[in-house]
Design an enzyme around this catalytic site. Structure first.
Site, PDB file in Angstrom:
ATOM      1  N   CYS A 134       0.848  -1.192   0.000  1.00 21.97           N
ATOM      2  CA  CYS A 134       0.000   0.000   0.000  1.00 21.97           C
ATOM      3  C   CYS A 134       0.882   1.239   0.000  1.00 21.97           C
ATOM      4  O   CYS A 134       1.882   1.297   0.727  1.00 21.97           O
ATOM      5  CB  CYS A 134      -0.899  -0.005   1.232  1.00 21.97           C
ATOM      6  SG  CYS A 134      -1.993   1.433   1.363  1.00 21.97           S
ATOM      7  N   GLU A 177      -8.788  -0.554  -2.879  1.00 23.25           N
ATOM      8  CA  GLU A 177      -9.101   0.876  -2.932  1.00 23.25           C
ATOM      9  C   GLU A 177     -10.461   1.188  -2.330  1.00 23.25           C
ATOM     10  O   GLU A 177     -10.626   2.213  -1.659  1.00 23.25           O
ATOM     11  CB  GLU A 177      -9.019   1.381  -4.378  1.00 23.25           C
ATOM     12  CG  GLU A 177      -7.639   1.244  -5.009  1.00 23.25           C
ATOM     13  CD  GLU A 177      -6.531   1.863  -4.178  1.00 23.25           C
ATOM     14  OE1 GLU A 177      -6.780   2.877  -3.486  1.00 23.25           O
ATOM     15  OE2 GLU A 177      -5.408   1.320  -4.211  1.00 23.25           O
ATOM     16  N   HIS A 180     -10.228   1.375   1.397  1.00 26.50           N
ATOM     17  CA  HIS A 180      -9.695   2.646   1.899  1.00 26.50           C
ATOM     18  C   HIS A 180     -10.822   3.619   2.241  1.00 26.50           C
ATOM     19  O   HIS A 180     -10.726   4.371   3.221  1.00 26.50           O
ATOM     20  CB  HIS A 180      -8.794   3.298   0.847  1.00 26.50           C
ATOM     21  CG  HIS A 180      -7.348   2.956   0.985  1.00 26.50           C
ATOM     22  ND1 HIS A 180      -6.621   3.199   2.133  1.00 26.50           N
ATOM     23  CD2 HIS A 180      -6.474   2.415   0.094  1.00 26.50           C
ATOM     24  CE1 HIS A 180      -5.366   2.804   1.952  1.00 26.50           C
ATOM     25  NE2 HIS A 180      -5.252   2.317   0.726  1.00 26.50           N
TER      26      HIS A 180
END
Length: 219
Positions: A134, A177, A180
Site C-alpha cells: 500500500c 481501494e 480505503h
C-alpha cells in the site's frame, strides 16, 4: 467485535471543507503527499460524493490523483490517501509484469477508472492469497486473502451509474481501494505472520505465490 473489524467512524467534514481542500490540492504545483498509516483520515469512513465538487473541480482532482498514482508508482489511489475524506478512487494497472507472476496472480491490464461511491460484493466462494502492499504503508508487504472475483458498482465522474465484474489482480485492486474509503487498511485483513519489509520480501519471498513464505513463516 475485534478492533480490525470494528466499523470506522465517519468523517465529519462538511461539503465546503471538502471543496476547499480539493481546490487546494488541484492548485498546488507539486503532487499532493500520500499520507501514511497513523494519519486519522485513513481511519475514517469517507464522505459519500453527492455534488460537493462541481464538474470542473472533480475532473481536475481526478487528473491530479491519476498523476500522483503514476508517480508513486501504484495501481490505485483513494482520495483519503491524499488527505481528502471523499469517496473517490482512481485505478489503473498497465505496468509490465513477469509472465509467471502475472499468470499466477491473474494479473491483466486494468484500464483507467475513476470511481465515486464504489461498493463491491464477492462473486462465488473463490479466494486468493497474495502479498499486497500500500502506498500509505510504505516499506512493508503482507499476504491478504481476498475474493477472487467481485461485482462492483460505482458512479463515474460523468454522473453515470456503472457496474462491472472483476477477477484476479483487478479484483484485488478494486477491493483494496474501496476498503480505503471505509477506513480499512490492507493490514486489517492481512496474515500477521506474513508481514515483512520490502527488502526481506525481495530477498526471500518474491515468488509467484506465497506458498514458500506460508510454510516458512507459519501462516
Amino acid at each position: 467485535m475485534t478492533p480490525s473489524t470494528r466499523p470506522a467512524p465517519g468523517s465529519d467534514w462538511p461539503a465546503a471543507r471538502i471543496a476547499e481542500a480539493a481546490a487546494e490540492i488541484v492548485a498546488a504545483e507539486d503532487h499532493p503527499p500520500i499520507v501514511q498509516a497513523g494519519h486519522p483520515v485513513l481511519r475514517t469512513r469517507a464522505v459519500p460524493f453527492d455534488g460537493q465538487l462541481d464538474a470542473e473541480l472533480l475532473a481536475a482532482l481526478v487528473v491530479v490523483m491519476r498523476r500522483t498514482m503514476h508517480a508513486a508508482p501504484g495501481v490505485g489511489l483513494a482520495a483519503p490517501q491524499i488527505g481528502l475524506p471523499l469517496q473517490l478512487a482512481v485505478l489503473e494497472d498497465t505496468w509490465a509484469a513477469d509472465e509467471d507472476v502475472a499468470r499466477a496472480r491473474g494479473r491483466t491490464p486494468l484500464p483507467f477508472l475513476a470511481m465515486l461511491n464504489p461498493a463491491y460484493i464477492p462473486l462465488g466462494d473463490g479466494r486468493a492469497e497474495f502479498f499486497e502492499g500500500c502506498l500509505s504503508v510504505r516499506g512493508y508487504t503482507a499476504v491478504v486473502r481476498r475474493a477472487a472475483r467481485v461485482g462492483a458498482r460505482w458512479t463515474g465522474p460523468d454522473g453515470e451509474a456503472r457496474t462491472a465484474e472483476f477477477g484476479g489482480w483487478q479484483a484485488r485492486i478494486v477491493q483494496h481501494e474501496t476498503d480505503h474509503l471505509a477506513g480499512t487498511l490492507y493490514l486489517d485483513k492481512a496474515e500477521s505472520r506474513s508481514l515483512c519489509s520490502n527488502d526481506e520480501y525481495a530477498a526471500r519471498w518474491a515468488h509467484p505465490t506465497p506458498e514458500l513464505a506460508a510454510r516458512t513463516l507459519g501462516f
